[in-house]
Design an enzyme around this catalytic site. Structure first.
Site, PDB file in Angstrom:
ATOM      1  CG  HIS A 251      -5.447  -2.902   0.461  1.00 17.78           C
ATOM      2  ND1 HIS A 251      -4.894  -2.137  -0.341  1.00 17.78           N
ATOM      3  CD2 HIS A 251      -5.079  -2.269   1.747  1.00 17.78           C
ATOM      4  CE1 HIS A 251      -3.936  -1.469   0.018  1.00 17.78           C
ATOM      5  NE2 HIS A 251      -3.981  -1.414   1.264  1.00 17.78           N
TER       6      HIS A 251
ATOM      7  CB  SER B  99      -1.097   0.005   1.314  1.00 21.03           C
ATOM      8  OG  SER B  99      -2.009   0.989   0.895  1.00 21.03           O
TER       9      SER B  99
ATOM     10  CG  ASP C 127      -6.163  -3.642  -3.068  1.00 23.83           C
ATOM     11  OD1 ASP C 127      -7.209  -2.659  -2.736  1.00 23.83           O
ATOM     12  OD2 ASP C 127      -4.994  -3.666  -2.778  1.00 23.83           O
TER      13      ASP C 127
END
Length: 549
Positions: free
Chosen positions: A481, A211, A443
């Protein structure tokens, strides 16, 4: 492991600095024999000279150093934990708080972890790499030195620490975080402490992050191509400003009367997409392996006359909202980074919408922004208040990313700091660096389409042959994610061992296999743009699939 390899010599702390800094240890420190057991007591309160860092600071100091014993990946590990502050140039800027874990029985390698969200905390040095395997030890358990920092600011009393953007009021803090300056400062200070702990330098230094940390991984490869031997970049938010503008646009869309689909409708949409597209890869397993082959029209869920009649259908405003989420957003003005849009989120191509905090949230955006709205909506609000307007009382919904008006110049300036979009990785490749990039196709927070675009830009600039000589990109079907919540496929792959073999032995990854850590099944990890197609055999076995384009 050969400590005199060309890359190891480039990583070394300059001898003159070692002699100067070593004066406190008495005569002969610079010629002391290397050790695999850290000299922990000698690190406490040690001064870190500004001269050992390649970017401007006013030096630093170790605030504490002590021996700790802990269980990491089922193994009892003894290590020295050294905490330090790196002091800013601007006296009003916060210090960078960093930490180094120096294990007994050191393997002569080091790994830096990246952060997440707005950072503000030091990552857990005992954790595994992103999408790490359940059956392999974390880096510290492998006797790596691990290190990280809070990227140059400390979070306030936010309910979610990584959602505190208040540091954005200070220019140096913004550069430390968004441009990545804190990464190099932390790396340089950490190598200085490693040398003083063991009297030698690491043979290899790696970086791993997801991320925000995935963006940081790409930053270190591009800005300091000789600083790390290998890099793992997972679900990278590389075009941070571009994504923020899209998040702001979506906050506006979802705040409109009747537009927000609540959790029940999000589940309806998710299940409908799965029902429509699961099986297109040859097997029904609740995983959509080829997102680009999934074409779902949300109008099939339209309520009678487009009115909201309950959780079994979507109203016209809700259909417009979910369509906006999955459609590329383009802005009608120029910004200095050169970015022109963001490719949208894969909510209509199999994203797990049963984790609403990362996606829509469970509450519509409003002013003030509810803590139950989506993570991205709250991220947008923090950015507007502290990075853009620098007014903590500003209503983030008053800023329209389509027509920013007086804020355009500030947006353009911030784009040069937050969009880390220089894809010229040739210096990193020439220095022998290797890069593994991963993203989940489901995601909810950072679009895998954006990572596809980054990879394609690298290939367009460098060519396929040069790109494959140092870089691999894998898109994991069904993974979301950071394996948050209950994804359709919770990815687990030993990317660190694969990176070690590539860097240290010249063996690039061959036919890797990724496991679903929540279920007893595996899939081939296909090199993008390939995807796993079922051919025959046991559906839970990777050998029953073939990577296809």
């Amino acid at each position: 492991m050969n400590s005199t390899s060309p890359r190891a010599r480039r990583l070394a702390v300059p001898a003159a600095l070692v002699l100067v800094a070593g004066m406190a240890f008495g005569p002969g420190v610079a010629t002391a024999s290397p050790s695999t057991v850290p000299a922990c007591a000698g690190l406490d309160q040690m001064r870190i000279p500004a001269s050992v860092m390649s970017l401007p600071t006013t030096g630093g100091r170790v605030t504490s150093a002590s021996v700790k014993t802990g269980v990491v990946s089922g193994r009892t590990i003894e290590y020295c934990q050294a905490d330090a502050d790196i002091f800013p140039v601007d006296p009003s800027a916060p210090a960078i708080k960093m930490r180094v874990a120096l294990p007994h029985g050191w393997n002569r390698k080091a790994l830096m972890f990246g952060g997440g969200g707005y950072n503000g905390t030091i990552p857990d040095l005992t954790m595994n790499v992103p999408f790490g395997p359940a059956d392999q030890p974390a880096p510290l358990a492998r006797r790596y030195v691990t290190f990280a920092s809070d990227s140059g600011h400390q979070h306030g009393p936010a309910a979610v620490p990584s959602l505190d953007g208040s540091f954005g009021m200070n220019d140096e803090a913004v550069r430390n975080f968004a441009a990545g300056d804190a990464l190099k400062k932390t790396r340089d200070a950490s190598l200085f402490l490693i040398w003083h702990a063991y009297r030698t330098n690491p043979a290899e230094v790696y970086f791993s992050g997801g991320s925000t940390g995935g963006r940081e991984a790409l930053v270190v490869a591009q800005r300091w191509p000789r600083a790390f031997d290998g890099v793992i970049s997972a679900y990278p938010a590389w075009n941070n400003l571009a994504e923020i503008l899209d998040l702001g646009y979506l906050a506006h869309v979802l705040s409109r009367p009747g537009a927000f689909p609540g959790p029940a409708k999000q589940t309806l949409l998710y299940d409908s997409v799965i029902n429509a597209c699961d099986g297109l890869d040859g097997v029904k397993d609740k995983v959509i392996s080829n997102p680009r082959g999934c074409h779902f029209d949300p109008h099939v869920l339209r309520c009678p006359d487009g009115a909201d009649t309950g959780p079994a259908c979507l109203s016209d405003p809700q259909i417009k909202a979910v369509t906006a989420m999955s459609t590329p957003f383009r802005w009608p003005y120029r910004i200095a980074s050169g970015e022109t849009g963001y490719p949208g989120f894969p909510f209509l191509s199999g994203a797990d919408m049963r984790t609403p905090f990362l996606g829509f949230g469970s509450t519509a955006p409003a002013n003030p922004m509810p803590a139950t709205s989506g993570y991205g909506m709250q991220y947008w609000e923090q950015w507007v208040k502290y990075f853009l307007t620098r007014d903590p009382n500003h209503n983030s919904l008053d800023v329209d990313p389509r027509q920013p008006g007086k804020w355009l110049d500030r947006i353009s300036h911030l784009s040069t700091i937050q969009d880390r979009n220089n894809v010229d990785l040739r210096p990193f490749a020439r220095a022998g660096g290797k890069l593994i990039m991963l993203h989940g196709a489901a995601d909810e927070l950072v679009s895998h389409r954006s990572t596809n675009e980054y990879y394609q830009r690298v290939r367009d600039l460098l060519g396929t042959e040069v790109t494959r000589s140092f870089m691999r990109y894998y898109l994991v079907p069904g993974a979301n994610h950071a394996n948050f919540g209950a994804p359709a496929f919770a990815a687990g792959w030993d990317s660190l061992s694969a990176l070690e073999r590539w860097v240290e032995k010249g063996q690039s990854p061959v036919s890797p296999v990724v496991a679903d850590v929540n279920h007893n099944r595996t899939r081939p990890l296909c090199e993008y743009p390939a995807w796993p197609r079922y051919r025959a055999g046991e559906p839970d076995s990777a050998s029953s699939f073939v990577c296809t384009r």
